[in-house]
Motif scaffolding. Sequence first.
Motif, PDB file in Angstrom:
ATOM      1  N   ILE A   1       7.116 -15.408  19.206  1.00 44.91           N
ATOM      2  CA  ILE A   1       7.802 -14.485  19.394  1.00 44.91           C
ATOM      3  C   ILE A   1       8.607 -15.326  20.701  1.00 44.91           C
ATOM      4  O   ILE A   1      10.349 -15.629  20.611  1.00 44.91           O
ATOM      5  N   ALA A   2       8.304 -14.531  21.228  1.00 45.22           N
ATOM      6  CA  ALA A   2       8.289 -14.704  23.280  1.00 45.22           C
ATOM      7  C   ALA A   2       9.060 -16.276  23.303  1.00 45.22           C
ATOM      8  O   ALA A   2      10.194 -16.529  23.918  1.00 45.22           O
ATOM      9  N   VAL A   3       8.331 -16.670  22.916  1.00 47.52           N
ATOM     10  CA  VAL A   3       8.146 -18.184  23.337  1.00 47.52           C
ATOM     11  C   VAL A   3       9.219 -19.298  22.510  1.00 47.52           C
ATOM     12  O   VAL A   3      10.142 -19.989  22.473  1.00 47.52           O
ATOM     13  N   GLY A   4       9.471 -19.047  20.650  1.00 45.99           N
ATOM     14  CA  GLY A   4      10.854 -19.482  20.255  1.00 45.99           C
ATOM     15  C   GLY A   4      12.061 -18.431  20.533  1.00 45.99           C
ATOM     16  O   GLY A   4      12.329 -20.086  20.884  1.00 45.99           O
ATOM     17  N   LEU A   5      12.155 -17.287  21.113  1.00 44.70           N
ATOM     18  CA  LEU A   5      13.090 -17.150  21.545  1.00 44.70           C
ATOM     19  C   LEU A   5      14.157 -18.199  22.106  1.00 44.70           C
ATOM     20  O   LEU A   5      15.213 -18.174  22.512  1.00 44.70           O
ATOM     21  N   THR A   6      13.051 -17.707  23.601  1.00 42.76           N
ATOM     22  CA  THR A   6      13.400 -18.799  24.537  1.00 42.76           C
ATOM     23  C   THR A   6      13.682 -20.169  24.589  1.00 42.76           C
ATOM     24  O   THR A   6      14.949 -20.522  25.009  1.00 42.76           O
ATOM     25  N   PHE A   7      13.041 -20.683  23.648  1.00 41.75           N
ATOM     26  CA  PHE A   7      13.528 -22.008  22.969  1.00 41.75           C
ATOM     27  C   PHE A   7      14.760 -22.107  22.075  1.00 41.75           C
ATOM     28  O   PHE A   7      15.695 -22.986  22.415  1.00 41.75           O
TER      29      PHE A   7
ATOM     30  N   PRO B   1      -0.538  -4.223  28.708  1.00 42.43           N
ATOM     31  CA  PRO B   1       0.388  -4.931  26.955  1.00 42.43           C
ATOM     32  C   PRO B   1       0.629  -6.452  27.206  1.00 42.43           C
ATOM     33  O   PRO B   1       0.851  -7.201  27.307  1.00 42.43           O
ATOM     34  N   ASN B   2      -0.076  -6.979  25.682  1.00 39.03           N
ATOM     35  CA  ASN B   2       0.459  -8.088  25.040  1.00 39.03           C
ATOM     36  C   ASN B   2       1.405  -8.598  25.766  1.00 39.03           C
ATOM     37  O   ASN B   2       1.629  -9.626  25.248  1.00 39.03           O
ATOM     38  N   TRP B   3       2.873  -7.168  25.183  1.00 43.25           N
ATOM     39  CA  TRP B   3       4.024  -8.370  25.339  1.00 43.25           C
ATOM     40  C   TRP B   3       4.233  -9.150  26.918  1.00 43.25           C
ATOM     41  O   TRP B   3       5.253  -9.862  27.559  1.00 43.25           O
ATOM     42  N   VAL B   4       3.569  -8.133  27.982  1.00 44.46           N
ATOM     43  CA  VAL B   4       3.622  -8.876  29.553  1.00 44.46           C
ATOM     44  C   VAL B   4       2.066  -9.932  29.512  1.00 44.46           C
ATOM     45  O   VAL B   4       3.361 -11.259  29.760  1.00 44.46           O
ATOM     46  N   ALA B   5       1.823 -10.237  28.047  1.00 44.57           N
ATOM     47  CA  ALA B   5       0.924 -11.376  28.641  1.00 44.57           C
ATOM     48  C   ALA B   5       1.709 -12.593  27.818  1.00 44.57           C
ATOM     49  O   ALA B   5       1.525 -13.829  28.410  1.00 44.57           O
ATOM     50  N   ALA B   6       2.748 -12.164  26.956  1.00 43.57           N
ATOM     51  CA  ALA B   6       3.342 -13.339  26.006  1.00 43.57           C
ATOM     52  C   ALA B   6       4.874 -13.602  26.765  1.00 43.57           C
ATOM     53  O   ALA B   6       5.374 -14.705  26.505  1.00 43.57           O
ATOM     54  N   LEU B   7       4.936 -12.286  27.991  1.00 42.04           N
ATOM     55  CA  LEU B   7       6.421 -12.867  28.743  1.00 42.04           C
ATOM     56  C   LEU B   7       5.695 -14.524  29.792  1.00 42.04           C
ATOM     57  O   LEU B   7       6.442 -15.201  30.035  1.00 42.04           O
TER      58      LEU B   7
ATOM     59  N   ASP C   1      -0.299  -8.357  17.533  1.00 44.71           N
ATOM     60  CA  ASP C   1      -1.278  -9.071  18.590  1.00 44.71           C
ATOM     61  C   ASP C   1      -1.091 -10.469  19.267  1.00 44.71           C
ATOM     62  O   ASP C   1       0.608 -10.539  19.236  1.00 44.71           O
ATOM     63  N   LEU C   2      -1.485 -10.905  20.428  1.00 51.62           N
ATOM     64  CA  LEU C   2      -1.204 -11.782  21.281  1.00 51.62           C
ATOM     65  C   LEU C   2      -0.310 -13.303  20.901  1.00 51.62           C
ATOM     66  O   LEU C   2       0.339 -13.228  21.861  1.00 51.62           O
ATOM     67  N   GLN C   3      -0.828 -14.191  20.071  1.00 55.30           N
ATOM     68  CA  GLN C   3      -1.155 -15.126  20.126  1.00 55.30           C
ATOM     69  C   GLN C   3       0.926 -14.838  19.420  1.00 55.30           C
ATOM     70  O   GLN C   3       1.631 -15.556  19.545  1.00 55.30           O
ATOM     71  N   THR C   4       0.930 -14.185  18.094  1.00 58.10           N
ATOM     72  CA  THR C   4       2.660 -13.424  17.003  1.00 58.10           C
ATOM     73  C   THR C   4       3.010 -13.070  17.985  1.00 58.10           C
ATOM     74  O   THR C   4       4.420 -13.262  18.269  1.00 58.10           O
ATOM     75  N   MET C   5       3.157 -12.411  19.324  1.00 54.33           N
ATOM     76  CA  MET C   5       3.737 -11.985  20.287  1.00 54.33           C
ATOM     77  C   MET C   5       4.841 -12.735  21.358  1.00 54.33           C
ATOM     78  O   MET C   5       5.635 -13.171  21.786  1.00 54.33           O
TER      79      MET C   5
ATOM     80  N   ALA D   1      -0.269 -25.577  28.249  1.00 55.87           N
ATOM     81  CA  ALA D   1       0.779 -23.416  28.298  1.00 55.87           C
ATOM     82  C   ALA D   1       0.468 -22.880  26.458  1.00 55.87           C
ATOM     83  O   ALA D   1       0.119 -22.363  25.941  1.00 55.87           O
ATOM     84  N   PHE D   2       0.810 -24.474  25.777  1.00 56.05           N
ATOM     85  CA  PHE D   2       0.777 -23.729  23.869  1.00 56.05           C
ATOM     86  C   PHE D   2      -1.042 -23.837  23.897  1.00 56.05           C
ATOM     87  O   PHE D   2      -1.024 -22.772  23.114  1.00 56.05           O
ATOM     88  N   SER D   3      -1.528 -24.724  24.073  1.00 55.45           N
ATOM     89  CA  SER D   3      -2.356 -24.780  23.819  1.00 55.45           C
ATOM     90  C   SER D   3      -3.276 -23.183  24.063  1.00 55.45           C
ATOM     91  O   SER D   3      -3.762 -22.695  23.203  1.00 55.45           O
ATOM     92  N   ASN D   4      -3.797 -22.842  25.185  1.00 53.60           N
ATOM     93  CA  ASN D   4      -4.341 -22.306  25.717  1.00 53.60           C
ATOM     94  C   ASN D   4      -3.506 -20.359  25.433  1.00 53.60           C
ATOM     95  O   ASN D   4      -4.251 -19.526  24.790  1.00 53.60           O
ATOM     96  N   ILE D   5      -1.806 -20.314  24.879  1.00 51.94           N
ATOM     97  CA  ILE D   5      -1.932 -19.403  25.202  1.00 51.94           C
ATOM     98  C   ILE D   5      -1.865 -18.777  24.163  1.00 51.94           C
ATOM     99  O   ILE D   5      -1.620 -17.804  22.903  1.00 51.94           O
ATOM    100  N   LEU D   6      -0.369 -19.935  23.161  1.00 50.98           N
ATOM    101  CA  LEU D   6      -0.149 -19.997  21.698  1.00 50.98           C
ATOM    102  C   LEU D   6      -1.301 -20.618  20.381  1.00 50.98           C
ATOM    103  O   LEU D   6      -1.221 -20.663  19.256  1.00 50.98           O
ATOM    104  N   ASN D   7      -2.739 -21.176  21.360  1.00 54.36           N
ATOM    105  CA  ASN D   7      -4.044 -20.990  20.266  1.00 54.36           C
ATOM    106  C   ASN D   7      -3.230 -22.433  19.499  1.00 54.36           C
ATOM    107  O   ASN D   7      -3.496 -22.291  18.372  1.00 54.36           O
ATOM    108  N   LEU D   8      -2.500 -23.059  19.515  1.00 56.73           N
ATOM    109  CA  LEU D   8      -2.037 -24.654  19.062  1.00 56.73           C
ATOM    110  C   LEU D   8      -3.024 -25.577  19.472  1.00 56.73           C
ATOM    111  O   LEU D   8      -3.508 -26.003  21.048  1.00 56.73           O
ATOM    112  N   PRO D   9      -3.170 -26.461  18.837  1.00 60.67           N
ATOM    113  CA  PRO D   9      -3.832 -28.491  19.663  1.00 60.67           C
ATOM    114  C   PRO D   9      -3.071 -28.922  20.817  1.00 60.67           C
ATOM    115  O   PRO D   9      -1.714 -28.022  20.624  1.00 60.67           O
ATOM    116  N   ILE D  10      -2.930 -29.228  22.340  1.00 69.72           N
ATOM    117  CA  ILE D  10      -2.212 -29.759  22.742  1.00 69.72           C
ATOM    118  C   ILE D  10      -1.665 -30.442  22.349  1.00 69.72           C
ATOM    119  O   ILE D  10      -0.239 -30.915  22.958  1.00 69.72           O
TER     120      ILE D  10
END
Length: 587
Positions: free
Chosen positions: A9-15, A395-401, A2-6, A142-151
């Motif tokens: 992962i993408a953001v975690g790897l960049t960090f 694909p979800n990996w594009v949205a994750a990118l 799913d998009l959130q998991t992807m 960006a985190f709130s909207n894309i990763l579904n986390l509180p701002i």
Amino acid sequence: MDLQTMSLIAVGLTFLVYIAIAIWSRAGSTEEFYVAGGGIHPVANGMATAADWMSAASFISMAGLIAFLGYTGGAYLMGWTGGYVLMALLLAPYLRKFGKFTVPEFIGDRFYSTTARAVAVICLLMISLTYVIGQMRGVGIAFSNILNLPITLGLLVGMVIVAIYAVMGGMKGITYTQIAQYVIMIFAYTVPAIFISIEITGVALPQLGLGSTLAGSDTYLLEALDRTMTEIGFGSYTDRPGMGTYNMFLLTLSLMIGTAGLPHVIVRFFTVPKISDARKSAGYALIFIALLYTVAPAVAAMAIYNMTTTIQTGPVGEETANLPFDERPAWMDRWESTGLLAFEDKNGDGRIQYYNDANPEMAAEAEGYGWAGNELVEFDRDIMVLANPEIAQLPNWVAALVAAGGIAAALSTAAGLLLAISSSVSHDLLKGIFMPTISPKAELMAARISMLVAICIAGYLGLNPPGFAAQVVALAFGLAASSLFPVLMMGIFSKRINKEGAIAGMLVGLITTMVYIFLYKGWFFIPGTAPLSEPDGWILGINPSGFGVIGAILNFATAYIVSGMTKPTPVEIQELVENVRVPRAQV
């Protein structure tokens, strides 16, 4: 997946990449902390400069600006890129030749005055703090909207990441991290654009796809978009009323000289080995920026085309063309939860319908069919780029990118701004004025502490932005254009301007620009006050976003008048100006 998991992962790897770079490039001296030891290659510096410059506004908002403003949005493209031409030709090589760490240090030495240096620090802090509010807010959004986390959680995570690689590595760590962030940003921006261009027009290059026909059709993309926008009552996409030639010119020029006067960008040219490398860095930065900026108009047109065809009402009265609310795509539902996209079923028919209230004939006809008004009650332009892959069903990996790219854009600029703030406090105020005998080790510690304090302030303002935060970018550019750019130009090219003229010019430019923008955008720090009427109340019809040019003119005029009424510049300072300006053999 799913998009959130992807996305996680993408953001975690960049960090992880950012943190690894920070550990590898830890600054061990004040020179490495402030200017990366002065040993960055021009190509690498150009890439880092591009990342430093292309903030969340460029990555997230640029396409939205163009999509909603039409050709007027071109002012942002021309102004922001044109500013680098000014910087490359008029500022970068001369400031690099002067050989100092910060912009206030140059101003203090050139105008032989700690007061001038202190005023320059005030200008720098005003510019950088207003600019960084938007960047830190962008991290949280960006985190709130894309990763579904509180701002709040998203912003805190962003603050921690910035603190690790900025406080530990200083300019050295920030430079190499920004190179990685640029690579992430450019892939995140162009890959979805290429896919969407192929899908809509069959042309791989978005720049060419913008002027091509729709796939399998003889109709041009812009022609189809014009027809769609006109049918729903919002006017032709390619022929929208803008802000007028007068204000468009002022805005473009203000953005150009504002770009050339941004302290966190200027300091990047202190990091290269030679004077000639400073100009080369600006040239490379233009190339790297162009890779994203030339794609932005295509992204804008294709995004709004996909969006309008998804929820298009078609000719008034054709209910079969109205999108049933319960059948809306998943991307709409997700963005509605953020508050950046909203519909209201005003007539209770279970469909999403909208028209432009500025078209009375369409409004009257719509009411005849039971429509109660525009049911698209909220559409934030900042969702254009972030939602684009989902709208196009990529694909979800594009949205994750794209998620990783948006966060990289916000973090890269935030780091540069925070370093500029830290350097001005530790190097210009502490060492330059209050504690001139401080040891290098103590200064480096003070720089890191001031960086942490700046991050906390920026995070707080990001969580609790003033009412004026939406115009923070325009204010930052206006302040840079009206305060620092003129004094840098006069410091390099005029031996006549003395310390009294420079101080008076900076103060007049800064204060007049701040007052004008606050008058028409709101005094957010005074409860109960509201902005004056606009645009009817604008002085001489000048849009506040372009007032930086007027502030710059007042700065120049004040400096020359005051310099002519006071003591001339000392001979040794005139010789210094001549030495900085005249090319030498070893460059």
